[in-house]
Design an enzyme around this catalytic site. Structure first.
Site, PDB file in Angstrom:
ATOM      1  N   LYS A   1      -7.510   0.120  10.268  1.00 45.29           N
ATOM      2  CA  LYS A   1      -8.798  -0.130  10.941  1.00 45.29           C
ATOM      3  C   LYS A   1      -8.617  -0.784  12.302  1.00 45.29           C
ATOM      4  O   LYS A   1      -9.395  -0.533  13.220  1.00 45.29           O
ATOM      5  CB  LYS A   1      -9.722  -0.991  10.083  1.00 45.29           C
ATOM      6  CG  LYS A   1      -9.066  -2.220   9.495  1.00 45.29           C
ATOM      7  CD  LYS A   1      -8.673  -1.926   8.070  1.00 45.29           C
ATOM      8  CE  LYS A   1      -7.854  -3.018   7.422  1.00 45.29           C
ATOM      9  NZ  LYS A   1      -7.321  -2.579   6.131  1.00 45.29           N
TER      10      LYS A   1
ATOM     11  N   ILE B   1     -13.332   3.320  -1.807  1.00 47.64           N
ATOM     12  CA  ILE B   1     -14.722   3.797  -1.812  1.00 47.64           C
ATOM     13  C   ILE B   1     -14.843   4.981  -0.849  1.00 47.64           C
ATOM     14  O   ILE B   1     -14.519   4.835   0.323  1.00 47.64           O
ATOM     15  CB  ILE B   1     -15.689   2.693  -1.341  1.00 47.64           C
ATOM     16  CG1 ILE B   1     -15.424   1.372  -2.073  1.00 47.64           C
ATOM     17  CG2 ILE B   1     -17.132   3.133  -1.497  1.00 47.64           C
ATOM     18  CD1 ILE B   1     -16.134   0.169  -1.429  1.00 47.64           C
TER      19      ILE B   1
ATOM     20  N   GLY C   1      -6.232  -3.324  -1.935  1.00 44.73           N
ATOM     21  CA  GLY C   1      -5.339  -3.160  -3.073  1.00 44.73           C
ATOM     22  C   GLY C   1      -4.603  -1.846  -2.966  1.00 44.73           C
ATOM     23  O   GLY C   1      -5.101  -0.872  -2.398  1.00 44.73           O
TER      24      GLY C   1
ATOM     25  N   LYS D   1     -13.553  -2.927  10.811  1.00 50.28           N
ATOM     26  CA  LYS D   1     -14.117  -1.898   9.925  1.00 50.28           C
ATOM     27  C   LYS D   1     -15.519  -1.500  10.389  1.00 50.28           C
ATOM     28  O   LYS D   1     -15.893  -0.326  10.323  1.00 50.28           O
ATOM     29  CB  LYS D   1     -14.143  -2.417   8.478  1.00 50.28           C
ATOM     30  CG  LYS D   1     -12.737  -2.601   7.900  1.00 50.28           C
ATOM     31  CD  LYS D   1     -12.775  -3.438   6.627  1.00 50.28           C
ATOM     32  CE  LYS D   1     -11.397  -3.583   6.004  1.00 50.28           C
ATOM     33  NZ  LYS D   1     -11.382  -4.636   4.943  1.00 50.28           N
TER      34      LYS D   1
ATOM     35  N   VAL E   1     -11.666   1.757   5.672  1.00 53.97           N
ATOM     36  CA  VAL E   1     -12.864   0.953   5.374  1.00 53.97           C
ATOM     37  C   VAL E   1     -13.186   1.062   3.883  1.00 53.97           C
ATOM     38  O   VAL E   1     -13.283   2.171   3.350  1.00 53.97           O
ATOM     39  CB  VAL E   1     -14.097   1.454   6.159  1.00 53.97           C
ATOM     40  CG1 VAL E   1     -15.311   0.569   5.856  1.00 53.97           C
ATOM     41  CG2 VAL E   1     -13.817   1.488   7.649  1.00 53.97           C
TER      42      VAL E   1
ATOM     43  N   ARG F   1      11.013  -0.626   7.772  1.00 57.78           N
ATOM     44  CA  ARG F   1      11.765  -1.528   8.650  1.00 57.78           C
ATOM     45  C   ARG F   1      13.069  -1.958   7.963  1.00 57.78           C
ATOM     46  O   ARG F   1      14.107  -1.977   8.564  1.00 57.78           O
ATOM     47  CB  ARG F   1      10.892  -2.738   9.011  1.00 57.78           C
ATOM     48  CG  ARG F   1      10.813  -2.960  10.513  1.00 57.78           C
ATOM     49  CD  ARG F   1       9.733  -3.954  10.885  1.00 57.78           C
ATOM     50  NE  ARG F   1       8.534  -3.287  11.363  1.00 57.78           N
ATOM     51  CZ  ARG F   1       7.276  -3.646  11.087  1.00 57.78           C
ATOM     52  NH1 ARG F   1       7.058  -4.695  10.327  1.00 57.78           N
ATOM     53  NH2 ARG F   1       6.265  -2.990  11.582  1.00 57.78           N
TER      54      ARG F   1
ATOM     55  N   GLU G   1     -10.126   7.529   5.480  1.00 55.94           N
ATOM     56  CA  GLU G   1     -10.962   7.022   4.381  1.00 55.94           C
ATOM     57  C   GLU G   1     -10.509   5.635   3.932  1.00 55.94           C
ATOM     58  O   GLU G   1     -11.327   4.782   3.583  1.00 55.94           O
ATOM     59  CB  GLU G   1     -10.908   8.014   3.210  1.00 55.94           C
ATOM     60  CG  GLU G   1     -11.815   7.689   2.043  1.00 55.94           C
ATOM     61  CD  GLU G   1     -13.289   7.730   2.408  1.00 55.94           C
ATOM     62  OE1 GLU G   1     -13.837   6.648   2.679  1.00 55.94           O
ATOM     63  OE2 GLU G   1     -13.885   8.823   2.444  1.00 55.94           O
TER      64      GLU G   1
ATOM     65  N   GLU H   1      -4.055 -13.878   2.728  1.00 54.28           N
ATOM     66  CA  GLU H   1      -2.689 -13.974   3.232  1.00 54.28           C
ATOM     67  C   GLU H   1      -2.372 -15.410   3.642  1.00 54.28           C
ATOM     68  O   GLU H   1      -3.259 -16.253   3.767  1.00 54.28           O
ATOM     69  CB  GLU H   1      -2.522 -13.022   4.420  1.00 54.28           C
ATOM     70  CG  GLU H   1      -2.783 -11.589   3.983  1.00 54.28           C
ATOM     71  CD  GLU H   1      -2.417 -10.573   5.054  1.00 54.28           C
ATOM     72  OE1 GLU H   1      -1.410 -10.788   5.765  1.00 54.28           O
ATOM     73  OE2 GLU H   1      -3.132  -9.572   5.174  1.00 54.28           O
TER      74      GLU H   1
ATOM     75  N   VAL I   1       0.833  -1.203   0.000  1.00 57.88           N
ATOM     76  CA  VAL I   1       0.000   0.000   0.000  1.00 57.88           C
ATOM     77  C   VAL I   1       0.871   1.257   0.000  1.00 57.88           C
ATOM     78  O   VAL I   1       0.619   2.200  -0.758  1.00 57.88           O
ATOM     79  CB  VAL I   1      -0.967  -0.011   1.207  1.00 57.88           C
ATOM     80  CG1 VAL I   1      -1.698   1.317   1.318  1.00 57.88           C
ATOM     81  CG2 VAL I   1      -1.960  -1.162   1.063  1.00 57.88           C
TER      82      VAL I   1
END
Lengths: 430, 430
Positions: A104, A135, A301, A204, A131, A45, A128, A189, A14
């Protein structure tokens, strides 16, 4: 033109997506939006780790010094987790910086502390991306629906679980196969627990409920049930009745308290949420003025998440001088929302038993259900050879969860009933 | 606390809803949002008209004087239409007032003039209520998705048409019956032309396209086709193939120009837009970062519309001092978006013919299609008594609109083909 100095904490998938967007669209933000974003530093890290983007080595720095760098206006926290992230976010706020986070878990478990400090420091905490990925549902809650009292949330907010349930339905495969496929494709994962057991969705939901209803939500009180118990046959039988199974995160505000739960449930196939497939997410809100509104898109994503982070940064940049936090976070820390016990809830139910195919078993089960004031609306029992184990599926009319649980405990002990029974709620019926 | 003096133009259904919301939630806005809304006056054509709310007579005033009242900060235009509304909105802007409007016709047909003047005067024109009622989709476009280049809009933005198509599907009734029902229930007006012929949807599409793609859209160039030609049999046959028929408003930005059209079209039944039913609206946007996002809710009605107007007013109130219009409107007047001719578009098609049930008719039709490079993917022809008129339905692979039109003109002249054929696009296929 306004300049905003950004400190980036974390540069995994991300974080790298955010870095790419910021770099690729720098000129667009300057010329079209009137904001110049300067990256003050990137705290990671490991500087050697392979990343999808190349970060100029001069940008690498330590997290502790980045959150104290006097030149930094906003700290973007994309580390995840609740320990290191919490201390860095609180530190950044204490230093007078705004915070943008996708975390979250942090907001669900330590939101009171974070928002209280932001309020004291008069700084923004924007989230934003926490969650529903890209969107803009938090913005809708805080601004677009500002004239509404929100009283219900029905949502599909874990892309991994939704991908698995969609694959089980479309490819007629079982949970384990679908999970392996999701892992192979990067939708789950290696340790999928947080996603498939509903914990991520509950995090969330806690964030949504806080801002939708304007109050503190005690995270451990959210009832949380995942999808690992769902079998291929449950999905197939639900579809025979005209339903699809989805992992729903639901919160409803009533006079007697808050209902807040994450559960797999049946939805009528024409319900709009029943048609949210693959890794897509959707949040349906009910407002007193607007009625039902729904927001749908990619819940995870790198690029969708980066899209959300950028919109938070632009909002911060457009605020005059000191950021006057929107009213929502302030309202949100004022009152406690008491979550009702799950056993007090009423619903229609899907019940699936494995029974020995011989006369009298259905009668005994129906008798137990009747004794607990649970009435049956639909039945499927497929014929096989006598004496074999067959699935028996019952749909019920509205019943009390408490009664259903007691009945199931008794039924599971009946002679002729094998294994643990399946109990799923039916949502969204007219 | 910030005080905003509001002048209300128009007090029909929507205006009354706005008045109610403002009155009922006055304390909420003051204590929770920090904004005090004062109603300076209400301009109506008839003071005697029966309204769902009682307006204090002292508030009634003339529109011309209200837009010039020096105490008014914002004019809320809920008159509709393009003549009086236009002159009042331009007048209000010239007087240095902000404008909030629900008027899609005004913005679609005279947006250049309105936004240009707002830009010159550095005043806001807010119009969340103009598209999708209470759905905060304009805010999403302007703020939530600010990091994205939007390249496609697929939307259901006329609730009347969607109500009629849903009723035709669910109740197996024809267009006329469904229209009468919609009129009886208040979902369609006595003269339903604007709604059922797609003009209202085209107005809204023009507004969306302007802000999604950042440019002027010449309204008359939007291809516009309504639902009055849709028969019950088309809906039933589409469903046999696994599709639903929806009135779609579509705009796509390509290297060779803008595609912008309102048309009834087939959508796969599991497509999320295919599950937007009754009077609900939905707007799906595609952004380069976020991918597909969809916004769903009630596209009309007094309370949802009032919800949108209020969010615009709160946004204006929260801007410091003079409102610095968001960048979107400024971007939007900069370039011209050239709309491509409808005949240049490629699509899959649903074709329905009424043919005399005798050997050779299908062969002749297939021959004409083949001669225009249109290949058939699916056929339904139901047997009846020989010599009777039967429907023949063909689905095609991708074909050029131009070729399809030429072929249909020839087919309609064939011996054995009766009446005008039906041609509908198929959208949303993988």
């Amino acid at each position: 033109m306004k300049t905003l100095r950004v400190g980036l904490l974390g540069c995994g998938q991300v974080g790298s997506g955010f870095f790419s967007l910021l770099t690729a669209k720098k000129r667009f933000f300057e010329t079209e939006i009137g904001v110049s974003f300067e990256l003050a530093g990137v705290a990671v890290r490991s500087r050697k780790k392979k990343r999808p983007v190349r970060i100029p080595p001069s940008l690498f720095t330590e997290a502790e010094s980045l959150v104290r760098d006097p030149s930094v206006d906003v700290v973007v926290e994309l580390i995840g987790g609740t320990i290191e992230a919490k201390s860095l976010v609180l530190d950044a706020l204490r230093q007078g910086k705004h915070v943008v986070t996708a975390n979250k878990a942090l907001l669900a478990e330590h939101g009171d502390e974070v928002f209280e400090l932001a309020h004291q420091m008069n700084r923004a905490v924007c989230f934003e991306a926490s969650v529903g990925g890209g969107i803009p549902v938090i913005k809708a809650l805080r601004e677009g629906l500002v004239g509404n009292q929100i009283d219900a949330i029905h949502s599909i907010i874990n892309g991994t679980s939704n991908y698995i349930l969609t694959a089980m339905s479309e490819k007629k495969i079982d949970f384990k196969q679908a999970l392996s496929e999701a892992q192979a494709k990067g939708y789950a994962e290696a340790d999928p627990t947080l996603d498939i057991e509903g914990i991520d969705a509950a995090h969330k939901l806690a964030v949504l409920a806080r801002f939708a209803f304007g109050g503190r939500v005690h995270f451990p009180d959210i009832y949380c049930e995942g999808i690992s118990r769902i079998r291929g046959e449950d999905i197939a039988f639900a579809e025979e009745f005209g339903y699809r199974i989805k992992l729903l995160a639901i919160a409803k505000l009533g006079a007697d308290g808050l209902e807040a739960r994450v559960q797999p449930a049946l939805l009528p196939e024409k319900h709009i949420l029943a048609n949210v497939n693959r890794s897509f997410n959707a949040v349906m809100l009910h407002g007193d003025e607007v009625g039902d509104v729904l927001f749908y898109g990619r819940g995870a994503g790198a690029r969708p998440t980066a899209s959300a982070v950028i919109s938070d940064l632009v909002d911060i940049a457009k605020q005059p001088g000191r950021f006057s936090a929107t009213t929502a976070p302030m309202r949100a820390i004022r009152k406690n929302l008491v979550i009702k016990s799950i056993s007090s809830i009423q619903s229609r139910y899907y019940l699936r038993f494995h029974v020995v195919d011989r006369p009298g078993v259905l009668a005994k089960i129906a008798q137990v259900l009747g004794g607990h004031k649970i009435s049956i609306s639909d039945v499927i029992q497929k014929e096989r050879s006598a004496g074999s184990i067959v699935p028996l599926i019952l749909l019920t009319h509205h019943a009390h969860e408490k009664n259903v649980r007691q009945a199931i405990t008794r039924i599971d002990r009946l002679n002729g009933v094998r294994g643990k029974s399946q109990v799923l709620r039916i949502e969204g019926d007219a």
